[in-house]
Design a protein around this motif. Structure first.
Motif, PDB file in Angstrom:
ATOM      1  N   ILE A  86       0.833  -1.207   0.000  1.00 56.70           N
ATOM      2  CA  ILE A  86       0.000   0.000   0.000  1.00 56.70           C
ATOM      3  C   ILE A  86       0.868   1.257   0.000  1.00 56.70           C
ATOM      4  CG2 ILE A  86      -1.679   1.323   1.347  1.00 56.70           C
ATOM      5  CD1 ILE A  86      -2.797  -1.349   2.353  1.00 56.70           C
ATOM      6  N   PHE A  87       1.882   1.276   0.858  1.00 56.86           N
ATOM      7  CA  PHE A  87       2.746   2.449   0.962  1.00 56.86           C
ATOM      8  C   PHE A  87       3.486   2.732  -0.342  1.00 56.86           C
ATOM      9  CE2 PHE A  87       3.360   1.996   5.856  1.00 56.86           C
ATOM     10  CZ  PHE A  87       2.035   2.388   6.017  1.00 56.86           C
ATOM     11  N   GLU A  88       3.853   1.674  -1.064  1.00 58.79           N
ATOM     12  CA  GLU A  88       4.580   1.861  -2.320  1.00 58.79           C
ATOM     13  C   GLU A  88       3.760   2.602  -3.363  1.00 58.79           C
ATOM     14  OE1 GLU A  88       7.525  -1.220  -3.833  1.00 58.79           O
ATOM     15  OE2 GLU A  88       6.174  -2.440  -2.621  1.00 58.79           O
ATOM     16  N   ASN A 144       6.068   8.645  -0.958  1.00 55.59           N
ATOM     17  CA  ASN A 144       6.856   8.187   0.187  1.00 55.59           C
ATOM     18  C   ASN A 144       7.263   9.332   1.109  1.00 55.59           C
ATOM     19  OD1 ASN A 144       8.666   9.209  -1.685  1.00 55.59           O
ATOM     20  ND2 ASN A 144      10.208   7.627  -1.341  1.00 55.59           N
ATOM     21  N   VAL A 145       7.518  10.515   0.547  1.00 53.09           N
ATOM     22  CA  VAL A 145       7.900  11.656   1.390  1.00 53.09           C
ATOM     23  C   VAL A 145       6.736  12.081   2.279  1.00 53.09           C
ATOM     24  CG1 VAL A 145       8.561  14.090   1.333  1.00 53.09           C
ATOM     25  CG2 VAL A 145       9.706  12.455  -0.166  1.00 53.09           C
ATOM     26  N   GLU A 146       5.544  12.157   1.695  1.00 53.82           N
ATOM     27  CA  GLU A 146       4.363  12.515   2.488  1.00 53.82           C
ATOM     28  C   GLU A 146       4.080  11.464   3.568  1.00 53.82           C
ATOM     29  OE1 GLU A 146       2.589  15.131   2.573  1.00 53.82           O
ATOM     30  OE2 GLU A 146       3.253  16.235   0.807  1.00 53.82           O
ATOM     31  N   MET A 147       4.232  10.190   3.203  1.00 53.80           N
ATOM     32  CA  MET A 147       3.973   9.123   4.167  1.00 53.80           C
ATOM     33  C   MET A 147       4.984   9.144   5.312  1.00 53.80           C
ATOM     34  SD  MET A 147       1.278   7.485   3.290  1.00 53.80           S
ATOM     35  CE  MET A 147       1.425   5.941   4.179  1.00 53.80           C
ATOM     36  N   LEU A 148       6.250   9.347   4.982  1.00 55.35           N
ATOM     37  CA  LEU A 148       7.271   9.410   6.030  1.00 55.35           C
ATOM     38  C   LEU A 148       6.997  10.580   6.973  1.00 55.35           C
ATOM     39  CD1 LEU A 148      10.417   8.668   3.864  1.00 55.35           C
ATOM     40  CD2 LEU A 148       9.596   7.247   5.744  1.00 55.35           C
ATOM     41  N   VAL A 187       8.076  -0.636   9.126  1.00 53.84           N
ATOM     42  CA  VAL A 187       7.642  -0.793   7.738  1.00 53.84           C
ATOM     43  C   VAL A 187       8.110   0.388   6.900  1.00 53.84           C
ATOM     44  CG1 VAL A 187       5.642  -0.970   6.205  1.00 53.84           C
ATOM     45  CG2 VAL A 187       5.633  -2.160   8.409  1.00 53.84           C
ATOM     46  N   LEU A 188       7.998   1.609   7.443  1.00 50.70           N
ATOM     47  CA  LEU A 188       8.376   2.801   6.693  1.00 50.70           C
ATOM     48  C   LEU A 188       9.878   2.867   6.415  1.00 50.70           C
ATOM     49  CD1 LEU A 188       6.131   5.426   8.503  1.00 50.70           C
ATOM     50  CD2 LEU A 188       5.926   4.726   6.123  1.00 50.70           C
ATOM     51  N   ARG A 189      10.684   2.213   7.266  1.00 53.99           N
ATOM     52  CA  ARG A 189      12.138   2.235   7.063  1.00 53.99           C
ATOM     53  C   ARG A 189      12.616   1.195   6.062  1.00 53.99           C
ATOM     54  NH1 ARG A 189      12.428   3.140  12.899  1.00 53.99           N
ATOM     55  NH2 ARG A 189      12.672   0.883  13.175  1.00 53.99           N
ATOM     56  N   THR A 214      12.360   3.679   0.910  1.00 52.32           N
ATOM     57  CA  THR A 214      13.193   4.825   1.285  1.00 52.32           C
ATOM     58  C   THR A 214      14.441   4.994   0.431  1.00 52.32           C
ATOM     59  OG1 THR A 214      14.250   3.406   2.941  1.00 52.32           O
ATOM     60  CG2 THR A 214      12.427   4.788   3.680  1.00 52.32           C
ATOM     61  N   SER A 215      14.561   4.267  -0.662  1.00 53.46           N
ATOM     62  CA  SER A 215      15.789   4.352  -1.465  1.00 53.46           C
ATOM     63  C   SER A 215      15.828   5.587  -2.365  1.00 53.46           C
ATOM     64  CB  SER A 215      15.938   3.090  -2.324  1.00 53.46           C
ATOM     65  OG  SER A 215      14.873   2.992  -3.256  1.00 53.46           O
TER      66      SER A 215
END
Length: 474
Positions: free
Chosen positions: A11-13, A17-21, A34-36, A41-42
């Motif tokens: 789902i996160f993908e 990713n910036v907004e989610m982090l 999970v976020l790490r 995060t690449s």
């Protein structure tokens, strides 16, 4: 929280990713884990991009949070960073990035780049800075440059390990090379394996500049060439590619191209048909190739368009009735021109071929031949209405009024709300019957911006007929 880590990651993908982090990091231990994840995060883009292509910094609070809390936790996962000048220094100093191999730098000046990157090993760079910048470790470079000479500067040895070079050039002209400033524009580029050249401005110096550069890249394996060419006697075709490119580059195994050749009709040695052009690609068995040949007697011009598939560009210009068709899932911006009329069926075809069409420009002063035959069968009245589900920008400046009717009559077109229309005032006035025609009222009510030539010469537009138009420009 009942979902597994694997499903959460999937789902996160699909999200930013910036907004989610920024939103979720620190919420709880499980989400942090999970976020790490390296997949998530690449690759980070720590900036905002506006519709005009300019880059802007994130909010200060968001940048502070990334620099103080988030980046120190994920720094070892980061392989690529996209940064703009105002927050670049804070981000780069926030942590070490041991696995970073690529940078995208936007709106950055030379002094800042030199201060931060002098002596640093960088493998990939997407940067908009002056050309006097060098690296002995850079292997991939993406650049936008003003002149072809800038491209030659970058290939004069300052990046001696460069293997992939992607360049967009504004002007390709031998008159703007400035040879005295180029260190070496004849040496073979033996390390370069991948080269992409894109230019949206026409050039008459293809043989003198582009071909000579290609012949220096003796070990080239992948070539992308998207250019508009003013030719003198013959179109670019498969025979030319075979003789002047493929035979000269023995290691070439992938060739993507999108070439427009323009020639004055009187200068053509002969007038090949589209079948003639297609026959020159008979030995190109590794990819599908489309072509379209057109002659415009009134303009005294001719055009041959050839391109390889898949077509990845977001624009497709100079479309005529000879358009070869296909399916273009990336194209959002198209332009039409012909000296033969575009009939209603042609526009039906366009919406199927370009499902994501957002911007359309039409140039055709020939009246339609069959505009009155469309609704002769009342049972088919609604089936012939063309829907434009994504269209927001429509230009009908250099057209016969039939094409204004084609888009404004509710029996022919169904438009989105929030349409910007560029059109001549007198033509608009006639089609709308001086802003009283009920058949065009629905689509006119969907317009939010009008660009009208010399509108100051004419009376004020009827506010009730264009209830949502906020801006009128002359």
């Amino acid at each position: 929280m009942d979902l597994s880590d694997e499903i959460l990651l999937i789902i996160f993908e699909e999200l930013d990713n910036v907004e989610m982090l920024n939103s979720l990091m620190g919420t709880n231990t499980r989400l942090d884990r999970v976020l790490r994840h390296p997949i998530f995060t690449s690759h980070l883009t720590l900036m905002k991009s506006s519709s005009n292509g300019l880059s802007h910094p994130l909010d200060d609070i968001m940048v502070d949070r990334f620099c103080s809390q988030i980046l120190p936790q994920i720094h070892h996962n980061i392989k690529w960073l996209n940064l703009e000048s105002l927050s670049m220094e804070r981000v780069l100093l926030a942590s070490d990035y041991p696995n970073l191999f690529g940078l995208g730098l936007y709106e950055i000046n030379y002094d800042a780049a030199l201060r931060h990157f002098s002596g640093i090993d960088i493998e990939r760079l997407n940067v908009s800075i002056p050309t006097n910048f060098s690296s002995s470790t850079l292997v991939e470079l993406h650049r936008n440059v003003a002149r072809f000479g800038d491209c030659l500067y970058l290939l004069d040895g300052r990046f001696n390990q460069l293997r992939s070079f992607y360049v967009r050039i504004c002007i390709i002209s031998s008159h703007l090379i400035y040879p005295s400033s180029i260190t070496d524009n004849k040496k073979e580029l033996v390390n370069l394996k991948c080269f992409s050249l894109i230019s949206n401005c026409g050039t008459s110096d293809y043989d003198e500049l582009i071909l000579l550069l290609l012949h220096r890249i003796s070990n080239l394996e992948k070539l992308t060439l998207y250019v508009l060419l003013d030719r003198y006697t013959s179109f670019i075709d498969g025979n030319h590619f075979q003789q002047d490119i493929i035979n000269q580059l023995p290691r070439l195994n992938k060739f993507l191209f999108n070439i427009y050749s323009f020639i004055n009709i009187t200068d053509l040695l002969y007038q090949p048909t589209n079948e003639d052009i297609q026959s020159t690609f008979k030995n190109f068995n590794d990819c599908k190739i489309s072509s379209a040949v057109d002659y415009f007697p009134k303009e005294g011009n001719s055009l041959c368009h050839i391109y390889s598939h898949p077509y990845r560009l977001k624009h497709y210009h100079h479309i005529t009735n000879n358009f070869p068709g296909g399916l273009f899932n990336y194209v959002e911006d198209i332009s039409l021109f012909d000296e033969r009329p575009f009939e209603h069926e042609f526009f039906i075809r366009l919406t199927k071929v370009f499902p994501l069409l957002k911007k359309l420009r039409v140039s055709n002063e020939e009246p339609q031949n069959y505009k009155n035959c469309q609704n002769s069968n009342n049972d088919n009245r609604y089936s012939s209405i063309i829907e434009y589900p994504h269209l927001t920008d429509l230009s009908l400046t250099f057209v016969h009024e039939d094409y204004v009717e084609q888009f404004l009559l509710d029996t022919k077109a169904c438009l989105l709300n929030n349409i910007t229309l560029q059109v001549g005032y007198e033509c608009l006035q006639r089609v709308t019957h001086n802003f009283t025609n009920n058949a065009t009222r629905v689509n006119c009510a969907k317009l939010t911006c009008l660009l009208i030539s010399q509108c100051w010469r004419y009376p004020k537009l009827c506010d009730t007929y264009f209830p949502h138009v906020k801006n009128v420009f002359g």
